[in-house]
Design a protein around this motif. Structure first.
Motif, PDB file in Angstrom:
ATOM      1  N   THR A 107     -91.854 -27.992  38.182  1.00 16.23           N
ATOM      2  CA  THR A 107     -92.669 -29.208  38.214  1.00 16.23           C
ATOM      3  C   THR A 107     -93.216 -29.432  39.621  1.00 16.23           C
ATOM      4  O   THR A 107     -94.346 -29.848  39.801  1.00 16.23           O
ATOM      5  N   LYS A 108     -92.362 -29.142  40.619  1.00 17.70           N
ATOM      6  CA  LYS A 108     -92.825 -29.237  42.018  1.00 17.70           C
ATOM      7  C   LYS A 108     -92.651 -27.869  42.676  1.00 17.70           C
ATOM      8  O   LYS A 108     -91.613 -27.587  43.271  1.00 17.70           O
ATOM      9  N   ARG A 123     -86.763 -16.077  41.332  1.00 20.97           N
ATOM     10  CA  ARG A 123     -87.932 -15.183  41.286  1.00 20.97           C
ATOM     11  C   ARG A 123     -89.161 -15.833  40.677  1.00 20.97           C
ATOM     12  O   ARG A 123     -90.265 -15.371  40.890  1.00 20.97           O
ATOM     13  N   CYS A 124     -88.957 -16.857  39.842  1.00 24.63           N
ATOM     14  CA  CYS A 124     -90.094 -17.452  39.140  1.00 24.63           C
ATOM     15  C   CYS A 124     -90.253 -18.930  39.480  1.00 24.63           C
ATOM     16  O   CYS A 124     -91.355 -19.453  39.570  1.00 24.63           O
ATOM     17  N   GLY A 125     -89.110 -19.608  39.654  1.00 22.64           N
ATOM     18  CA  GLY A 125     -89.108 -21.061  39.801  1.00 22.64           C
ATOM     19  C   GLY A 125     -89.849 -21.578  41.018  1.00 22.64           C
ATOM     20  O   GLY A 125     -90.284 -22.726  41.031  1.00 22.64           O
ATOM     21  N   ASP A 155     -87.838 -25.259  34.538  1.00 28.13           N
ATOM     22  CA  ASP A 155     -86.862 -26.168  35.158  1.00 28.13           C
ATOM     23  C   ASP A 155     -85.544 -26.219  34.386  1.00 28.13           C
ATOM     24  O   ASP A 155     -84.469 -26.186  34.970  1.00 28.13           O
ATOM     25  N   THR A 156     -85.625 -26.312  33.051  1.00 25.27           N
ATOM     26  CA  THR A 156     -84.406 -26.461  32.247  1.00 25.27           C
ATOM     27  C   THR A 156     -84.242 -25.252  31.319  1.00 25.27           C
ATOM     28  O   THR A 156     -85.210 -24.518  31.091  1.00 25.27           O
ATOM     29  N   GLY A 167     -99.183 -22.968  48.655  1.00 28.23           N
ATOM     30  CA  GLY A 167    -100.472 -22.896  47.976  1.00 28.23           C
ATOM     31  C   GLY A 167    -100.422 -23.376  46.542  1.00 28.23           C
ATOM     32  O   GLY A 167    -101.453 -23.514  45.896  1.00 28.23           O
ATOM     33  N   PHE A 168     -99.216 -23.618  45.991  1.00 24.05           N
ATOM     34  CA  PHE A 168     -99.106 -24.098  44.615  1.00 24.05           C
ATOM     35  C   PHE A 168     -98.709 -25.575  44.607  1.00 24.05           C
ATOM     36  O   PHE A 168     -97.599 -25.912  44.986  1.00 24.05           O
ATOM     37  N   GLU A 169     -99.658 -26.433  44.212  1.00 25.15           N
ATOM     38  CA  GLU A 169     -99.359 -27.868  44.105  1.00 25.15           C
ATOM     39  C   GLU A 169     -98.740 -28.161  42.743  1.00 25.15           C
ATOM     40  O   GLU A 169     -97.902 -29.027  42.595  1.00 25.15           O
ATOM     41  N   ASP A 170     -99.222 -27.414  41.736  1.00 29.34           N
ATOM     42  CA  ASP A 170     -98.786 -27.614  40.355  1.00 29.34           C
ATOM     43  C   ASP A 170     -98.316 -26.292  39.791  1.00 29.34           C
ATOM     44  O   ASP A 170     -98.760 -25.242  40.241  1.00 29.34           O
ATOM     45  N   PRO A 171     -97.433 -26.335  38.773  1.00 30.61           N
ATOM     46  CA  PRO A 171     -97.016 -25.065  38.158  1.00 30.61           C
ATOM     47  C   PRO A 171     -98.230 -24.378  37.511  1.00 30.61           C
ATOM     48  O   PRO A 171     -99.002 -25.039  36.827  1.00 30.61           O
ATOM     49  N   PRO A 172     -98.411 -23.062  37.734  1.00 31.01           N
ATOM     50  CA  PRO A 172     -99.560 -22.366  37.155  1.00 31.01           C
ATOM     51  C   PRO A 172     -99.564 -22.457  35.628  1.00 31.01           C
ATOM     52  O   PRO A 172     -98.531 -22.227  35.001  1.00 31.01           O
TER      53      PRO A 172
END
Ligand code: HEC
Length: 405
Positions: A338-339, A331-333, A355-356, A344-349
């Motif tokens: 990181t990727k 739901r969030c990841g 991730d961990t 539309g999302f190149e980077d995490p907002p």
């Protein structure tokens, strides 16, 4: 071409940052000059014996002494350069509107629209947004040109009721953060339009009347004065709304429109206190009442908003971390990785990643604020987080957020 596309999100982030920076700088200049002139007018020494002066004031600032005088009427001879203080207002509005485009229009699906609230297309949402901003000026201007303007209390109450209704409907059309920003943007539009359409034209009229030795239009002067008083009262609420878009417990609250309304009243009453003080009328009780209002609001908004535990038995249910980890991953990841894989999302907002297990622990308070206490995340519930999943995350946090079970 591909390079350009892959650079687009970075470019947009930079543009967002630069325009935001400009918006804040020119906004400070605008509100700063407005506060300064209000203060100046209230502190003028009006006992001066100089005949053509209404008052004067001495001050010392950054290594110099300043002697400022206010004339009773227009100067006999106009100086080569007369400063108007208008570009501060115009550039604040222009940069604000560009920011609205960058943050909300270009990402209409993510931030402007919340499909759970109202399933409208981006074009419709943008059209409503533009019409709302224009419309709020026309409604306000209409009220100012009506007879209502002669009854200050009635006028203020009417405006407040309109703000209340508008805020309510906005929260039923847009995502909550966008709804808030639109109330702020409409007040900002009204303030800038007051400068552009009424205050500056009236000053131009004063100057040209003085140059041609005629009497200035008194009605225009009266309107300009009224509009600048309105602008003065709107400054604190509009600033609050702009800043609150970074605090989900305001815009993400179930009754966010009502919170906005009370904040506006509190902001305007604090301004009222200072305006009265400037007129040497001391009403110190306004401040404690405003502060108490703020405290009550603070306590109220701190109560958990979403009923995540329906009955006490469910409190005892143990939720394993692997279950929570899965929920967060799906739901969030998709965005907070990181990727990111979400389109539309190149980077995490905001650089927030899950991730961990440690990443999740590090952000646990924020996760609670965004998904348990409010339903800000996922934005517009794009990934379809269910209520029972929210309850599970909440229970896991309540039982100590253990990542080893
Ligand atoms: C569609 C993409 C997307 C999904 C899915 C998503 N987020 Fe976000 N998240 C964002 C964006 C965009 C922001 C930045 C919002 C802003 O600029 O204020 C953000 C910001 C955040 C923040 C930081 C807020 C702050 O102001 O500090 C947290 C915490 C967060 N998200 C948690 C979550 C959690 C938990 C989930 C899953 C339940 C989730 N997000 C799902 C896009 C997403």
């Amino acid at each position: 071409m591909d390079v350009i596309f892959s650079l687009y999100p970075f470019f947009l982030d930079w543009l967002d940052l630069i325009v935001r920076w400009i918006h804040i700088v020119v906004g400070i200049a605008w509100i700063g000059t407005s506060f300064y002139f209000n203060w100046l007018d209230s502190r003028l020494d009006r006992t001066t014996s100089k005949e053509d002066l209404e008052g004067e004031l001495w001050s010392v600032h950054s290594g110099g002494f300043y002697n400022i005088s206010k004339l009773k009427g227009p100067p006999k001879e106009f100086p080569k350069e007369l400063h108007w203080f208008k570009w501060e207002a115009y550039t604040t509005w222009i940069s604000g509107f560009v920011l609205l485009i960058i943050v909300y229009y270009l990402n209409a699906e993510g931030l402007l629209i919340d499909k759970n609230i109202s399933d409208i297309s981006p074009i419709t949402a943008i059209a409503i947004s533009v019409l709302f901003l224009l419309g709020s000026w026309f409604v306000y201007d209409f009220l100012c040109n009506s007879k209502l303007i002669n009854h200050t209390t009635l006028f203020s109450i009417t405006c407040l009721i309109i703000v209340l209704i508008a805020s309510y409907f906005l929260t039923k059309i847009f995502g909550s953060r966008a709804a808030y920003i639109h109330v702020g943007a409409s007040i900002g539009t009204i303030m800038a339009a007051n400068v552009f359409r009424v205050i500056i034209p009236s000053q131009k009229n004063m100057v040209s009347a003085a140059l041609s030795n005629e009497k200035p239009d008194l009605q225009q002067g009266f309107s300009a004065k009224t509009r600048s008083i309105h602008n003065n009262y709107m400054t604190l609420p509009v600033l609050f709304i702009m800043v609150s878009s970074h605090y989900p417990f305001t815009y993400g609250h179930k009754y966010n429109w009502a919170i906005l309304f009370f904040i506006s009243i509190i902001g305007a009453s604090v301004r009222h206190y200072f305006n009265l003080r400037n007129k040497k009328q001391y009403k110190p009780w306004i401040l404690p009442i405003a502060a108490s209002g703020m405290i009550i609001l603070m306590l109220y908004t701190s109560l958990p908003k979403i009923q995540v535990t329906e009955n006490s038995t469910s409190l005892d249910v143990q939720v394993s971390f692997s279950e929570v980890n899965n929920i967060i991953k799906y739901r969030c990841g998709v965005c907070h990785n990181t990727k990111p894989t979400f389109e539309g999302f190149e980077d995490p907002p905001l650089g927030i990643i899950f991730d961990t297990p440690q990443d999740i622990l590090k952000n646990i308070k924020k996760i609670k604020a965004q998904t348990i206490d409010t339903d800000i995340m996922p934005p517009g519930n794009l990934t379809g987080l269910t209520d029972s999943e929210r309850i599970k995350i909440n229970l896991w946090i309540k039982h100590g957020a253990n990542i080893n079970n």
